[in-house]
Enzyme design. Structure first.
Site, PDB file in Angstrom:
ATOM      1  N   LYS A   1      -5.392   5.274 -10.329  1.00 36.75           N
ATOM      2  CA  LYS A   1      -4.532   5.417  -9.152  1.00 36.75           C
ATOM      3  C   LYS A   1      -4.948   6.660  -8.365  1.00 36.75           C
ATOM      4  O   LYS A   1      -5.150   7.733  -8.939  1.00 36.75           O
ATOM      5  CB  LYS A   1      -3.062   5.522  -9.557  1.00 36.75           C
TER       6      LYS A   1
ATOM      7  N   HIS B   1       1.229   6.570 -14.138  1.00 37.68           N
ATOM      8  CA  HIS B   1       0.412   5.418 -13.761  1.00 37.68           C
ATOM      9  C   HIS B   1      -0.954   5.512 -14.419  1.00 37.68           C
ATOM     10  O   HIS B   1      -1.315   6.535 -14.999  1.00 37.68           O
ATOM     11  CB  HIS B   1       0.238   5.337 -12.236  1.00 37.68           C
ATOM     12  N   HIS B   2      -1.723   4.453 -14.258  1.00 39.35           N
ATOM     13  CA  HIS B   2      -3.069   4.361 -14.828  1.00 39.35           C
ATOM     14  C   HIS B   2      -4.011   5.393 -14.204  1.00 39.35           C
ATOM     15  O   HIS B   2      -3.729   5.979 -13.152  1.00 39.35           O
ATOM     16  CB  HIS B   2      -3.634   2.953 -14.599  1.00 39.35           C
TER      17      HIS B   2
ATOM     18  N   THR C   1       0.838  -1.206   0.000  1.00 42.27           N
ATOM     19  CA  THR C   1       0.000   0.000   0.000  1.00 42.27           C
ATOM     20  C   THR C   1       0.872   1.255   0.000  1.00 42.27           C
ATOM     21  O   THR C   1       1.939   1.264   0.620  1.00 42.27           O
ATOM     22  CB  THR C   1      -0.891   0.000   1.264  1.00 42.27           C
TER      23      THR C   1
END
Length: 269
Positions: free
Chosen positions: A162, A158-159, A102
């Protein structure tokens, strides 16, 4: 078979959760003993194999984390900061190794995780891949070798799903650069530029963020000096690489003394 370490996956329905479950089921070094989801989730009460669209595997998704952890030797957790803090206390109570992927923690979250680590083995890393951890080590060395004539910028992509920015990996790289220069990242961090910001402050470590599409993870560390630039880069093309690192951490943590470790420890870097 039953003497293999038992693994529980939290956030079972998520992209990383499902990747981790598939990786554990495919491994001959561990066994899946639990899959945890939040209360009220549609998967709770279903066999995890069926919920994922495949054949039953004999593990039912539960919202009772403590009951699941009590059967496990390790918990692998890629969820959200508040959930991870709760899981850390429960994993410590169960004396299970807690592998944390995480990101997005605040200082109070980290303090609670550190408290749990007094009683249990915790492996926490912003990124579980071998390549990124090598990149982190290289970043520290290059930052130590170059003076403040070289501006440092961490650029990450990032995608579009996120939720935290900069990414945990970007912050890990920024921390490595700060360590290399012998400074506190809090004192030199420069992120969220917008509008008329003025000239860049000498010695700052900057962060630039891209979010879009299905980008798994791309990280550049740019050292920009007079007349030259050095770029260190890592590109992830398969989410399974993070799962492999997490599984390796879960096995490595077996029998280790209570404390908070990272992937540098796992990889011997």
């Amino acid at each position: 078979m039953t003497d293999l370490p038992g693994i529980v996956i939290t956030g079972a329905s998520g992209r990383m959760g499902q990747t981790l479950i598939k990786s554990v089921l495919a491994s001959d070094k561990m066994r899946l003993v639990g899959a945890v989801e939040r209360a009220g989730h549609a998967w709770v009460g279903q066999d995890i194999g069926t919920a994922m669209g495949g054949q039953p595997v004999g593990v039912v998704v539960t919202d009772d984390a403590l009951e699941a952890f009590a059967q496990a030797q390790a918990v692998i957790d890629f969820t959200a900061p508040a959930a991870t803090v709760e899981f850390a206390a429960l994993a410590a109570q169960a004396r299970a190794v807690h592998v944390i992927g995480t990101t997005g923690f605040e200082d109070d979250h980290l303090a609670k995780i550190a408290a749990a680590a007094r009683h249990a083995t915790i492996v926490r890393a912003g990124n579980m891949s071998l390549g990124v951890n090598l990149l982190t080590a290289l970043t520290r060395k290059v930052a130590a070798a170059l003076d403040e004539d070289f501006d440092i910028e961490i650029i990450e992509a990032h995608h579009n799903k996120k939720v935290d920015a900069p990414s945990g990996t970007a912050l890990m790289l920024g921390q490595a650069a700060a360590d290399g220069r012998g400074v506190s990242l809090k004192d030199v961090r420069d992120s969220g530029r917008d509008g008329i910001t003025g000239a860049r402050k000498r010695g700052d470590i900057g962060f630039a963020v891209v979010r879009g599409g299905d980008i798994i993870g791309e990280h550049d560390v740019l050292f920009a000096g007079p007349g030259e630039r050095i770029v260190l880069r890592h590109i992830a093309t398969d989410r399974a690489l993070f799962a492999r690192g997490a599984l390796r951490a879960a096995l490595w943590g077996q029998g280790k003394a209570p404390g908070e470790y990272d992937m540098m420890d796992v990889l011997g870097l």
